[in-house]
Structure formats: structure tokens, C-alpha cells
Design an enzyme around this catalytic site. Structure first.
Site, PDB file in Angstrom:
ATOM      1  N   ASP A   1       0.847  -1.182   0.000  1.00 11.69           N
ATOM      2  CA  ASP A   1       0.000   0.000   0.000  1.00 11.69           C
ATOM      3  C   ASP A   1       0.893   1.246   0.000  1.00 11.69           C
ATOM      4  OD1 ASP A   1      -2.711   0.887  -0.002  1.00 11.69           O
ATOM      5  OD2 ASP A   1      -2.383   1.659   2.014  1.00 11.69           O
TER       6      ASP A   1
ATOM      7  N   HIS B   1       5.055   4.260  -2.814  1.00  8.95           N
ATOM      8  CA  HIS B   1       5.907   5.436  -2.987  1.00  8.95           C
ATOM      9  C   HIS B   1       6.314   6.068  -1.660  1.00  8.95           C
ATOM     10  CE1 HIS B   1       1.623   6.357  -3.097  1.00  8.95           C
ATOM     11  NE2 HIS B   1       1.907   7.485  -2.465  1.00  8.95           N
TER      12      HIS B   1
ATOM     13  N   ASP C   1     -10.443   1.844  -0.872  1.00  8.23           N
ATOM     14  CA  ASP C   1     -10.496   3.088  -0.088  1.00  8.23           C
ATOM     15  C   ASP C   1     -10.793   4.311  -0.948  1.00  8.23           C
ATOM     16  OD1 ASP C   1      -8.128   2.994  -1.445  1.00  8.23           O
ATOM     17  OD2 ASP C   1      -6.854   3.485   0.272  1.00  8.23           O
TER      18      ASP C   1
END
Length: 795
Positions: free
Chosen positions: A111, A114, A233
Site C-alpha cells: 500500500d 511510494h 479506499d
């Protein structure tokens, strides 16, 4: 972002539970052994347009002080440092945790990849792969740069990047996402059919026998996508588009050549954005009734997706249809997947639902499938009477809805321009969100056509000599027009211009790019789809020259047989593919024929050496207006193309003998080398050979270095050619009398006496030793209008 942004969570009024600013720190309970400062941990989060390679929790970042971090309340930043030596306990603990996960699961989802420092991700994933070498890693990655994405993918070994269909803000952008991440290859792609070849694979251990194999050049691609219709989400279809759009978007995602994913809230058409951290309700398990959502359709589409992936439906086409009643507002997306060998396919017509309140069918042109039959499989629309979710404190239940199946749909069949087609006309009742699914099968195309296009090529091309191969492979416009009395020239491709060569190399120049990148939008591909003129040109130009080059009859017949079958059986949109197969197979066969006639140095050399050797075929050919014999056309070297292709400008003494060693002696074309040496020896006059040969009819002697280049080539011939020394005794009939008098080529005195090559060498040396002084024959403007008078005096 948190309260006003249209794409934010819109938290609403400020309360104790929803404060003005995010809670940036998690405070652990008091400890007797740790100071208070050690119990305050910085919450993790994300920053708009942040540099993913910089850790915003470390100095010199002031992101927390400036309130730039959009924090998550359920996880904290850990101080890993530069490596295990910075915090041994933490690295050991997390390593053990990751290794445990690798023993339990076949895949990881990273998740917000980055926001994970690269050195940590690389270390932990390496440890996980020791436990589970086949670990599948999917990652959510928002770096804002494809180059940075690739760096994360390569460093971490990411298998798939998570992409989301609802990031498309309109139908055009949605189509781009489908094309970019889920198309596979365009229908009619050429790379696999043309560039895949049999080859011997060297031993991986640098010794031992090679192995037969199939080689496919890798051209690179975007990172593999795990395409979600909606992730866990993000905002729901009702928030970003409409609730009805769940049906059309779910179907389009299932038709992609990508890994696909979804969430139950999407299938149930749950209307609100869930707080996955704090919401403890469970989804209702529904097998029938009004709360089933689109699950029934998704089950069918997921089965189709599995079939298309496992059976190799690698090619696809994404097309947008305009609604002319709404100022060209695009509503329809058509996605067609095809198995390139069997040509079986599945086609989806999706009426997207981006605008709330829109219930109209809109206008869409009939969808015409050339030489293809379509069988209706499934169709449905969805009716959602209310967008208000039922209130339930324990269960998550989607919007009540009804799937309305479309039945008894029969596509229309017809013939247009001697080509059969199937036409799909969208039903009158087809509101936004609706879908139609068809099974397609191309008709009349032979599944062995690929093999037929390649069969017999070596037999057709194997007997050609170097001059035949010059016609087949090359010939610029000036050469072709000269050789055919102006009847044939280079082919003109609309919107591109004339090809460089009439032969196969002319076609290969654009086809190399088209095949490598599957650029089916290239002007040549468009031209082939519009008609068969290019196919006719390829074989008719050879047919018309069989009288002069009888060995070209076999290649001409080979081309015609294949193109006739393509024209009779292949739909227009596949013509570029099969044209490329035929041309490329012929080119490879012609190239093999060249190499088989070349020296061992060339035939056993690398591809670069062989590419250079093809220049000897490119520059050596037969035209009518230039020759090594004044009485008849014979093949000769061109000084350069296209400007020195024919007539007096074609054959130059200096250029011939600068290049003869490389073009003829190194490649093994000893016969052509000998003919050029003897032809120029026959023209010796004033101790010089001509710079401009002009078929030996009107040679011009204005090159001081040409005889020395020729002498060097005679020496090279003697040393490089088997029994090459015999050329020194070769008799040569002399074009001019011994006193250098100018006479016409057909004068009785011309060619009235002979010298050996050895005697000609001696004469060149003797004349230079004594000194050379003469004025060019026919000096003046008729010979060279640019030269001053004194320039015609050779001293």
C-alpha cells in the site's frame, strides 16, 4: 483537501473526533523505562506532489511543521535508518514478520509503495523471496512519473502496479486507461507473427551444444497492470459518476488484458465512501433479490476474462462512439478481444453512465464487423430506483436494484462491396450503464494462413544472383525508370510519400517501425486497409521485368499466389498484418540468398557485417543507360544513390575503385570485381582511366588519382581471389589507339589491339614517370559549362 476538495473525504464540521488538523502523532502509554519523547510517534501519511525518493519524516524536511502531511491515524513512521546497522532490533523484527507472511501468502500488496523508502522495500522483499521465490507483488504507486514508476518496479521486483478504472474522469480518458493498461496488442499486430523466428539458443554455461528455440525480440512495455474497477479506499461509482455505471465499468475492466480486481462494495453498489479503519460493519451476503447488485453479471464476465487470458486472446481494440445529439459527447465504448490464431473473439458494447440523471439511449452508429459473424451471448441494463442506502448499524447493504436482461438480440448480416459483414445495432431501450456481449468469429480466413504466407519462400528466391537480387531488394526511382523505360517508379504511399526503393527494402523501411511497435496507425497500414494496390505493385513490377531477368518469374509467382489468397479471404483491417508477413519473409529469404553467395567472412559474420555486405547488392545493378560495355547494357556500380543512378553520372572511376575492395572482394563477388577492372583497363588513355565512364562511349579523363585506386584494387584482387594472379595475364581490348587519339566507340580502330593487365599496369607507371600533359577532348561548355578554360588542361 479534507473538507472542501471535491475529491476529498469532505469530513464536515470540526468536532473533537474530527479536529481542524490531522493528528500528527500517536502517543503510547507512559512507561517506567522510556522518556516521554520516546513515546511520541509520528503518524505516516502522504503529501501532494511529494518526491517519492525523499523521506519526509527526516531532516531537512519540514513537512510536519508546515502541516503538509495528510496523515493516517492507523500507522506510524518507524526510524529504520540507512540499514540494519542503524536499528538492528527493528530490522530483525520486521524481517521476521515479513518472512512469516511469505510462508503464509502467495502474494503481497504494498500500500502506498511510494511512501516506503526504497532501501527498506528492497531488503524486506529480498528476504521474503528467499522464503517464497514465486511471491507475487502488487503495489499501489503514485509517483507522478512513469520513469520513477519504472525505477520502483525494477528495484523492488514489482509484478503488477495497481490501476483503477475510476481514475478516468470522462469516457475519453477512461478509454485511454483501457488502451494503456488493458488492451494487450492491437488487433492485427505484427510483432509476434513477423519478428518471432526459430534460432539456435547458445548454452547458458558458455560451453556445450546449442538448443533449438523460438526467439521473440522484447520491445519493452509499461509495467503490468492489476486493474481494479474500484479499490477499497476510494469513492464509489455514485460519488464519481453514477450508480448505474458500475455495470458498464465492471464489464469493461473484465474485458481487459490485465490482472483484474474489485471489492464487494462495488459489486453490491454500496453508495457511500467507507472509512475502512473505523467501520466495523460487515457486508451482507446476498444470493438473490434486489440487493444483489451486479454480482451476477460480474460472475459471467470473470469467467469470460479467465477464458480470454488462458486461451491467448492477446489482441484487442478499444473504440469510442460519439453521441451526435449531445455535441459529440462520447457515451459508448466498444472493446473487442481476439485470439490471433483462431480469430475467435468476444466483443463488448458498453453504454457508460458518467452523468447523473441521464436515462437516454443516445445516438450510436451501427457497429460493422467485416468478414466476421457475431453471436449474442448476454445483455443487460440496471434499474436503480433510489440512491439512498438503507440505514443499518450492523450490515453494509448496497442500493436496491434490478438487472434487466436483454434477450433475443440478433445481429444483422449483409454484404458491402463484395465483403460480408455483421452489423450490431444497439436496441432502442439501452440506458446508460447497459452492456451487450457477443462471441465473434472471423469467416473465411484459413487458420494456416500465416504458415501459407511463409511456405516455399526459399525455393522461390534461392536461384537468384546478385543482379536479380538488386531488382528484388532495391532499385531507386531513377534506376527503375531507366530500366523500364519510365513505366515503373517507386511506390507512393498517401500521406507518407514515395518509398526510397522499389524493391523489398523500400517496404521494409516503414515496416521495421510498424512491426516493432505495432503502429497500425501508420499511413502505410491505412493505405493497405483502403485497398490492395500495394500488393499488386509488388508482383506486377517483377512480372514486367521477367523478360530481362527470367529468374524473377518464381518470386513474382510466389508473391501473386500469397497476395491473391490474402485479397480473397482476409478482411481489410488485417491486410497490413499479412502484407507485412509476406514482405518480411521474402526479405529474409532474399537476404539469406545474398549471404549464401557471399564469402565466408560475410556469411559467417555478425549481423552488422552482413548489413554492410547488402550494400554490394544495393549499388550493383542493371540499367539501360549505363554499362561497362558500350554495345549492350551490362550491370555496373552506381557512384551513389539516388543522384548517380543512371546515364553518364552512374559509374565513376574514382568511386568504383575506392569501394570495389569492400563491395566486391570482401563480399566474394569476384566476377563483378573482375569485370569492372577489365572494363576500366580497356579505357586507359594518357596513362589515366576515366572519372566519368559514360558506358565507355564518352569517357572523361579528369581524375588524377583514379588509376592509382585501380592499381591498388588489382593488387587486392591478386592477393584475395583464388588464382587471382591470373588476371595479370588477362587480355584487354583497348578502347583507344595507342597514340591517345579520340575516336568513337564504334570506329573500326576502336578495340583493334589488346594489352594484358600486366602491360596496362606498366603503361600507367611509365606514362606517369614520363609526365602527363593533354587537353581534354571536346573541351568547353559542351563538356563542362562550370569549368574555366584552363581547367581542361591536364598537366
Amino acid at each position: 483537501y479534507t473538507r472542501w476538495d471535491s475529491h476529498g473525504p469532505k469530513l464536515g464540521p470540526i468536532t473533537k473526533d474530527l479536529p481542524l488538523v490531522d493528528t500528527y502523532f500517536t502517543r503510547l502509554p507512559p512507561s517506567e523505562t522510556l522518556p516521554r519523547s520516546a513515546l511520541c510517534l509520528a503518524n505516516n501519511g502522504w503529501i501532494w506532489d511529494a518526491d517519492p525518493l525523499q523521506n519526509f519524516a527526516l531532516r531537512p524536511s519540514k513537512a510536519y511543521l508546515r502541516r503538509e502531511v495528510i496523515a493516517w491515524g492507523d500507522c506510524v513512521k518507524l526510524r529504520y535508518g540507512d540499514g540494519p546497522q542503524s536499528n538492528p532490533w527493528l530490522w530483525e523484527y520486521m524481517t521476521a514478520y515479513v518472512e512469516t507472511l511469505a510462508t503464509m501468502f502467495d502474494g503481497f500488496r504494498i500500500d502506498n509503495c511510494h511512501s516506503t523508502p526504497l532501501n527498506i522495500g528492497v531488503y524486506l522483499l529480498d528476504k521474503a523471496r528467499v522464503i517464497n521465490p514465486n511471491l507475487y507483488v502488487a503495489a499501489e504507486l503514485f509517483t507522478g512519473s512513469e520513469e520513477t514508476d519504472l525505477m520502483f518496479v525494477s528495484r523492488l521486483g514489482i509484478n503488477s502496479l495497481i490501476r483503477e478504472a475510476y481514475n478516468g474522469w470522462d469516457t475519453k480518458e477512461f478509454s485511454r486507461l483501457l488502451y494503456r493498461y488493458g488492451l494487450g496488442k492491437p488487433i492485427g499486430s505484427m510483432d509476434a507473427a513477423c519478428l518471432t523466428s526459430a534460432a539456435d539458443i547458445p548454452s547458458p554455461f558458455a560451453h556445450g551444444p546449442s538448443r533449438p528455440g523460438i526467439v521473440t525480440p522484447l520491445q519493452g512495455s509499461v509495467p503490468h497492470a492489476l486493474l481494479f474497477d474500484l479499490t477499497h479506499d476510494n469513492e464509489t461509482p455514485l460519488s464519481k459518476r453514477t450508480a448505474e455505471d458500475a455495470l458498464s465499468t465492471g464489464a469493461l475492466v473484465a474485458f481487459t488484458w490485465a490482472a483484474i480486481g474489485s471489492v464487494k462494495g462495488f459489486d453490491d453498489i454500496y453508495p457511500k465512501h467507507l472509512n475502512i479503519v473505523s467501520d466495523s460493519r460487515k457486508y451482507e451476503v446476498v444470493e438473490s433479490g434486489e440487493y444483489k447488485g451486479v454480482a451476477e453479471v460480474k460472475r459471467l464476465l470473470n469467467h469470460l476474462h479467465s477464458e480470454m487470458v488462458l486461451d491467448g486472446f492477446t489482441e484487442g481494440h478499444v473504440h469510442q462512439e460519439n453521441d451526435l445529439t449531445e455535441s459529440f459527447d462520447i457515451k459508448y465504448i466498444v472493446l473487442h478481444r481476439v485470439q490471433p490464431i483462431t480469430q475467435k473473439g468476444y466483443l463488448l458494447v458498453a453504454h457508460t453512465a458518467f452523468r447523473k440523471g441521464d436515462k437516454e439511449r443516445g445516438w450510436v452508429d451501427p457497429i460493422k464487423l467485416r468478414r466476421t459473424k457475431a453471436k449474442f451471448i448476454y445483455g443487460a441494463s440496471i434499474d436503480i430506483p433510489s440512491y439512498e442506502a438503507p440505514v443499518d448499524t450492523t450490515t453494509l447493504r448496497g442500493l436496491p436494484s434490478t438487472l434487466k436482461q436483454i434477450t433475443d438480440f440478433v445481429p444483422k448480416e449483409g454484404v458491402d462491396g463484395d465483403e460480408p459483414y455483421t452489423e450490431i445495432i444497439v436496441p432502442d431501450t439501452f440506458p446508460p450503464g447497459s452492456i451487450l456481449v457477443f462471441e465473434t468469429q472471423m469467416q473465411g480466413i484459413d487458420p494456416t494462413l500465416d504458415d501459407f504466407c511463409k511456405a516455399g519462400v526459399d525455393e522461390a528466391f534461392g536461384d537468384l544472383d546478385f543482379v536479380d537480387l538488386n531488382v528484388l531488394l532495391h532499385r531507386c526511382d531513377g534506376e527503375e525508370k531507366d530500366a523500364t523505360s519510365g513505366e515503373i517508379g517507386t511506390y507512393n504511399v498517401p500521406n507518407q510519400g514515395n518509398l526510397v526503393y522499389c524493391g523489398l527494402e523500400g517496404w521494409m523501411h516503414p515496416l521495421r517501425h510498424i512491426m516493432k511497435f505495432n503502429d497500425l496507425g501508420h499511413p502505410l497500414c491505412g493505405h493497405l486497409r483502403e485497398g490492395t494496390w500495394a500488393m499488386d505493385y509488388v508482383h506486377t513490377r517483377l512480372d514486367k521485368q521477367v523478360k530481362t531477368f527470367p529468374r524473377l518469374a518464381k518470386p513474382a509467382a510466389w508473391f501473386k499466389e500469397r497476395f491473391d489468397k490474402i485479397k480473397a479471404t482476409v478482411p481489410s483491417f488485417l491486410r497490413p498484418k499479412y502484407f507485412a508477413i509476406v514482405i518480411f519473409e521474402a526479405y529474409k529469404a532474399a537476404r539469406r540468398t545474398v549471404m549464401e553467395q557471399c564469402s565466408e567472412f560475410v556469411s559467417n559474420g555478425n549481423s552488422f557485417t552482413q548489413d554492410l555486405a547488402l550494400t554490394s547488392v544495393q549499388m550493383y545493378g542493371l540499367v539501360q543507360s549505363a554499362s561497362l560495355d558500350p554495345g549492350k547494357p551490362v550491370p555496373s556500380l552506381a557512384a551513389g544513390l539516388p543522384h548517380f543512378a543512371s546515364s553518364w553520372a552512374r559509374c565513376w572511376g574514382r568511386d568504383v575503385f575506392i569501394s570495389l575492395r569492400g563491395l566486391f572482394l570482401t563480399t566474394g563477388n569476384y566476377d563483378a570485381a573482375k569485370k569492372h577492372i577489365l572494363a576500366f583497363c580497356s579505357t586507359l588513355k594518357h596513362g589515366l582511366i576515366p572519372n566519368l565512364l559514360d558506358s565507355i562511349r564518352n569517357p572523361r579523363y579528369n581524375s588524377r588519382d583514379s588509376p592509382w585506386w585501380m592499381l591498388q584494387n588489382i593488387q587486392d584482387y591478386v592477393t584475395m581471389v583464388p588464382d587471382g594472379i591470373n588476371i595479370l595475364a588477362e587480355p584487354v581490348k583497348r578502347r583507344f589507339p595507342l597514340d591517345d587519339t579520340w575516336i568513337a566507340w564504334d570506329d573500326p580502330q576502336a578495340y583493334s589491339y589488346s594489352s594484358t593487365v600486366a602491360e596496362i599496369i606498366q603503361e600507367i607507371l611509365q606514362r606517369h614517370a614520363l609526365g602527363i600533359s593533354f587537353r581534354e577532348h571536346n573541351a568547353g561548355a559542351n563538356l563542362d559549362m562550370q569549368m574555366k578554360d584552363e581547367g581542361f588542361n591536364i598537366e
